[in-house]
Scaffold this motif. Structure first.
Motif, PDB file in Angstrom:
ATOM      1  N   GLU A   1       2.796   0.197  -5.181  1.00 12.90           N
ATOM      2  CA  GLU A   1       1.749   0.273  -4.610  1.00 12.90           C
ATOM      3  C   GLU A   1       0.792  -0.316  -5.511  1.00 12.90           C
ATOM      4  O   GLU A   1       0.452  -0.104  -6.642  1.00 12.90           O
ATOM      5  CB  GLU A   1       1.272   1.690  -4.536  1.00 12.90           C
ATOM      6  CG  GLU A   1       2.140   2.368  -3.301  1.00 12.90           C
ATOM      7  CD  GLU A   1       3.289   3.183  -3.771  1.00 12.90           C
ATOM      8  OE1 GLU A   1       3.560   3.037  -5.139  1.00 12.90           O
ATOM      9  OE2 GLU A   1       3.669   4.093  -3.250  1.00 12.90           O
TER      10      GLU A   1
ATOM     11  N   MET B   1      -5.587   7.474   7.880  1.00 11.52           N
ATOM     12  CA  MET B   1      -5.261   7.518   6.385  1.00 11.52           C
ATOM     13  C   MET B   1      -5.980   6.543   5.802  1.00 11.52           C
ATOM     14  O   MET B   1      -6.057   5.459   6.243  1.00 11.52           O
ATOM     15  CB  MET B   1      -3.776   7.052   6.434  1.00 11.52           C
ATOM     16  CG  MET B   1      -2.807   8.406   7.005  1.00 11.52           C
ATOM     17  SD  MET B   1      -2.869   9.946   6.065  1.00 11.52           S
ATOM     18  CE  MET B   1      -2.615   9.217   4.303  1.00 11.52           C
ATOM     19  N   ILE B   2      -6.391   6.745   4.565  1.00  6.39           N
ATOM     20  CA  ILE B   2      -7.273   5.814   3.570  1.00  6.39           C
ATOM     21  C   ILE B   2      -6.190   5.436   2.451  1.00  6.39           C
ATOM     22  O   ILE B   2      -5.840   6.172   1.705  1.00  6.39           O
ATOM     23  CB  ILE B   2      -8.508   6.525   3.430  1.00  6.39           C
ATOM     24  CG1 ILE B   2      -9.414   6.846   4.405  1.00  6.39           C
ATOM     25  CG2 ILE B   2      -9.268   5.431   2.703  1.00  6.39           C
ATOM     26  CD1 ILE B   2      -9.624   6.244   5.518  1.00  6.39           C
ATOM     27  N   TYR B   3      -6.256   4.012   2.336  1.00 10.31           N
ATOM     28  CA  TYR B   3      -5.650   3.552   1.038  1.00 10.31           C
ATOM     29  C   TYR B   3      -6.650   3.498  -0.156  1.00 10.31           C
ATOM     30  O   TYR B   3      -7.665   2.966   0.211  1.00 10.31           O
ATOM     31  CB  TYR B   3      -5.051   2.381   1.314  1.00 10.31           C
ATOM     32  CG  TYR B   3      -4.575   1.407   0.003  1.00 10.31           C
ATOM     33  CD1 TYR B   3      -3.423   1.734  -0.508  1.00 10.31           C
ATOM     34  CD2 TYR B   3      -5.243   0.467  -0.402  1.00 10.31           C
ATOM     35  CE1 TYR B   3      -2.818   1.109  -1.561  1.00 10.31           C
ATOM     36  CE2 TYR B   3      -4.881  -0.202  -1.477  1.00 10.31           C
ATOM     37  CZ  TYR B   3      -3.748   0.181  -2.243  1.00 10.31           C
ATOM     38  OH  TYR B   3      -3.522  -0.469  -3.366  1.00 10.31           O
TER      39      TYR B   3
ATOM     40  N   GLN C   1      -2.746   7.258  -0.912  1.00  9.68           N
ATOM     41  CA  GLN C   1      -3.445   7.615   0.309  1.00  9.68           C
ATOM     42  C   GLN C   1      -3.933   8.795   0.444  1.00  9.68           C
ATOM     43  O   GLN C   1      -3.303   9.738  -0.298  1.00  9.68           O
ATOM     44  CB  GLN C   1      -2.542   7.088   1.344  1.00  9.68           C
ATOM     45  CG  GLN C   1      -1.963   5.964   1.249  1.00  9.68           C
ATOM     46  CD  GLN C   1      -0.961   5.428   2.568  1.00  9.68           C
ATOM     47  OE1 GLN C   1      -1.260   5.421   3.856  1.00  9.68           O
ATOM     48  NE2 GLN C   1       0.320   5.345   2.026  1.00  9.68           N
ATOM     49  N   LYS C   2      -5.001   9.095   1.264  1.00  9.30           N
ATOM     50  CA  LYS C   2      -5.243  10.369   1.683  1.00  9.30           C
ATOM     51  C   LYS C   2      -5.847  10.488   3.071  1.00  9.30           C
ATOM     52  O   LYS C   2      -6.297   9.134   3.360  1.00  9.30           O
ATOM     53  CB  LYS C   2      -6.275  11.343   0.824  1.00  9.30           C
ATOM     54  CG  LYS C   2      -7.677  10.322   0.651  1.00  9.30           C
ATOM     55  CD  LYS C   2      -8.770  10.676  -0.500  1.00  9.30           C
ATOM     56  CE  LYS C   2      -8.876  12.170  -0.173  1.00  9.30           C
ATOM     57  NZ  LYS C   2      -9.989  12.959  -0.895  1.00  9.30           N
ATOM     58  N   SER C   3      -5.816  11.479   3.594  1.00  8.66           N
ATOM     59  CA  SER C   3      -6.556  11.579   4.887  1.00  8.66           C
ATOM     60  C   SER C   3      -7.999  11.780   5.096  1.00  8.66           C
ATOM     61  O   SER C   3      -8.405  12.203   3.997  1.00  8.66           O
ATOM     62  CB  SER C   3      -5.697  12.729   5.718  1.00  8.66           C
ATOM     63  OG  SER C   3      -6.216  13.785   5.033  1.00  8.66           O
TER      64      SER C   3
ATOM     65  N   ILE D   1     -11.097   0.833  -0.987  1.00  7.99           N
ATOM     66  CA  ILE D   1     -10.534   1.810  -0.268  1.00  7.99           C
ATOM     67  C   ILE D   1     -10.448   1.008   0.962  1.00  7.99           C
ATOM     68  O   ILE D   1     -11.246   0.085   1.518  1.00  7.99           O
ATOM     69  CB  ILE D   1     -11.541   3.067   0.025  1.00  7.99           C
ATOM     70  CG1 ILE D   1     -12.804   2.729   0.461  1.00  7.99           C
ATOM     71  CG2 ILE D   1     -11.534   3.560  -1.361  1.00  7.99           C
ATOM     72  CD1 ILE D   1     -13.600   3.801   0.791  1.00  7.99           C
TER      73      ILE D   1
ATOM     74  N   PHE E   1       0.670  -1.188   0.231  1.00  5.93           N
ATOM     75  CA  PHE E   1       0.088  -0.022  -0.082  1.00  5.93           C
ATOM     76  C   PHE E   1       0.892   1.196   0.146  1.00  5.93           C
ATOM     77  O   PHE E   1       0.219   2.456  -0.127  1.00  5.93           O
ATOM     78  CB  PHE E   1      -0.764   0.044   1.229  1.00  5.93           C
ATOM     79  CG  PHE E   1      -0.522   0.500   2.532  1.00  5.93           C
ATOM     80  CD1 PHE E   1      -0.177   1.462   2.967  1.00  5.93           C
ATOM     81  CD2 PHE E   1       0.065  -0.828   3.226  1.00  5.93           C
ATOM     82  CE1 PHE E   1       0.327   1.512   4.418  1.00  5.93           C
ATOM     83  CE2 PHE E   1       0.582  -0.672   4.620  1.00  5.93           C
ATOM     84  CZ  PHE E   1       0.689   0.645   4.936  1.00  5.93           C
ATOM     85  N   GLN E   2       2.056   1.222   0.137  1.00  7.90           N
ATOM     86  CA  GLN E   2       3.115   2.335   0.109  1.00  7.90           C
ATOM     87  C   GLN E   2       4.325   1.884  -0.224  1.00  7.90           C
ATOM     88  O   GLN E   2       4.772   0.898   0.396  1.00  7.90           O
ATOM     89  CB  GLN E   2       2.957   2.980   1.601  1.00  7.90           C
ATOM     90  CG  GLN E   2       3.717   4.605   1.643  1.00  7.90           C
ATOM     91  CD  GLN E   2       3.631   5.078   2.996  1.00  7.90           C
ATOM     92  OE1 GLN E   2       4.027   4.549   3.946  1.00  7.90           O
ATOM     93  NE2 GLN E   2       2.894   6.474   2.882  1.00  7.90           N
TER      94      GLN E   2
ATOM     95  N   SER F   1      -9.163   1.512   5.308  1.00 12.92           N
ATOM     96  CA  SER F   1      -8.449   2.368   6.489  1.00 12.92           C
ATOM     97  C   SER F   1      -7.147   1.579   6.640  1.00 12.92           C
ATOM     98  O   SER F   1      -7.070   0.512   7.067  1.00 12.92           O
ATOM     99  CB  SER F   1      -9.401   2.531   7.578  1.00 12.92           C
ATOM    100  OG  SER F   1      -8.805   3.165   8.566  1.00 12.92           O
ATOM    101  N   ILE F   2      -6.175   2.412   6.834  1.00 14.34           N
ATOM    102  CA  ILE F   2      -4.867   1.989   7.484  1.00 14.34           C
ATOM    103  C   ILE F   2      -4.666   1.781   8.864  1.00 14.34           C
ATOM    104  O   ILE F   2      -3.978   0.998   9.258  1.00 14.34           O
ATOM    105  CB  ILE F   2      -3.543   2.886   6.833  1.00 14.34           C
ATOM    106  CG1 ILE F   2      -3.768   3.112   5.384  1.00 14.34           C
ATOM    107  CG2 ILE F   2      -2.365   2.303   7.179  1.00 14.34           C
ATOM    108  CD1 ILE F   2      -3.740   1.878   4.664  1.00 14.34           C
TER     109      ILE F   2
END
Length: 334
Positions: free
Chosen positions: A34, A179-181, A170-172, A128, A24-25, A130-131
């Protein structure tokens, strides 16, 4: 190497315990990007790779402890070490790879079933996850509906995208710490090969290896069959003009014409030229294609087919065609 869609099918068709490892990162450089998925099954089978062999054994050992537990964990691998003590064993990838590792329980298996139905309908999904809240996951389809285990507002929309373009990141969530993947996943691409001659066999084999669902069309049942094309999804045997008329081709589909029959190719091109396709290629020289079209070759028709690599013989020509298919699918060329 199986595509994500094929991995999902494997999970749904095999009830044995299985763990999903998902990159994921990536910070810096790494072997895979990713959005890379890998499955580890209880019988020891591994489907897919997330590195050049550096990380798979460790992930396998972790999976053994996770089967049938429903557990999820995040693992960070630093591949930048220049000595033999690092994960890269001196490979010098200079990247940190973060992997989301999940035991696929009944809830997530059901979630994959719903996602698979979208792919069968040839619809992309925006996955999507959640991390930090591992049970928070969902997907959006093009109608902006979602099926999920998500709690709260989903901070995404699935807009119109270029076919098969990658979208991973990813974004908040609402400027919060969570953080959401996200990952845009497309249906498995379809390749229709018209002509089941000897030179079509390596093309079909290589195309399947890079994730295509291959369909063969030919009037000769002795050639167009599972014996010669064991990895193909379907075989359609009839007058090829009629077959084309009966197929619902979409902008996500690719077609390669390799009948070696000039008159037939001219008729096929007449039927195909009004379809919006991701890729349309025809075997033969540029002059031959201009003759059968009766005009200059439009830029959306690939002729001569394949990337110019000096290919000679069926195997090398197949490599050049598959390379061009990948380039078009990834947006490298139009």
């Amino acid at each position: 190497m199986q595509s994500i869609q094929q991995m999902i099918e494997t999970v749904l068709n095999d009830v044995q315990p299985v763990v999903l490892a998902m990159v994921f990162q990536v910070k810096g450089s790494a072997y895979r990007k990713e959005g890379t998925w890998m499955l580890i099954q209880e019988d020891g089978a591994r489907i897919g790779v997330i590195s050049g062999g550096c990380l798979e054994n460790d992930l396998h050992n972790r999976a053994i402890e996770m089967f049938n537990t429903g557990k999820v964990e995040i693992v960070h691998y630093d591949l930048s070490a220049e000595d033999d003590l690092g994960w890269g064993r001196g490979a010098g990838c200079n990247g940190v790879v973060s992997v989301f590792v999940r035991d696929i329980d009944n809830d997530f298996r059901h979630f994959l079933t719903l996602m698979h139905k979208q792919f069968l309908a040839m619809e992309p999904v925006l996955f999507i996850q959640s991390i930090s809240e591992f049970d928070n996951y969902a997907f959006l389809n093009e109608s902006k509906n979602y099926l999920d285990h998500w709690q709260g507002e989903i901070p995404f929309e699935l807009d119109a995208f270029t076919p098969f373009q990658n979208k991973v990141g990813q974004k908040s969530k609402n400027d919060e710490d969570e953080m959401i993947y996200f990952q845009l996943i497309w249906p498995r691409p379809a390749l229709y090969i018209i002509g089941a001659g000897v030179d079509a066999r390596p093309l079909a084999r290589l195309a399947v290896n890079v994730g295509y669902a291959v369909h063969l069309l030919d009037s000769r049942s002795a050639l167009c069959n599972e014996i010669h094309f064991p990895t193909a999804v379907s075989f359609q045997v009839d007058d090829t003009e009629k077959l084309i008329d009966n197929i619902s081709l979409s902008p996500l589909d690719s077609v390669v014409i390799m009948t070696h029959d000039f008159q037939l190719d001219a008729k096929l091109m007449h039927r195909l030229r009004d379809h919006q396709l991701l890729y349309l290629g025809i075997l033969g020289s540029k002059k031959r294609t201009e003759r059968l079209l009766g005009e200059e070759i439009p830029n959306w028709i690939h002729s001569p087919i394949g990337l110019s690599i000096g290919a000679d013989g069926p195997e090398e020509i197949a490599v050049s065609i598959v390379a061009e298919l990948i380039a078009v699918r990834r947006g490298g060329i139009s």
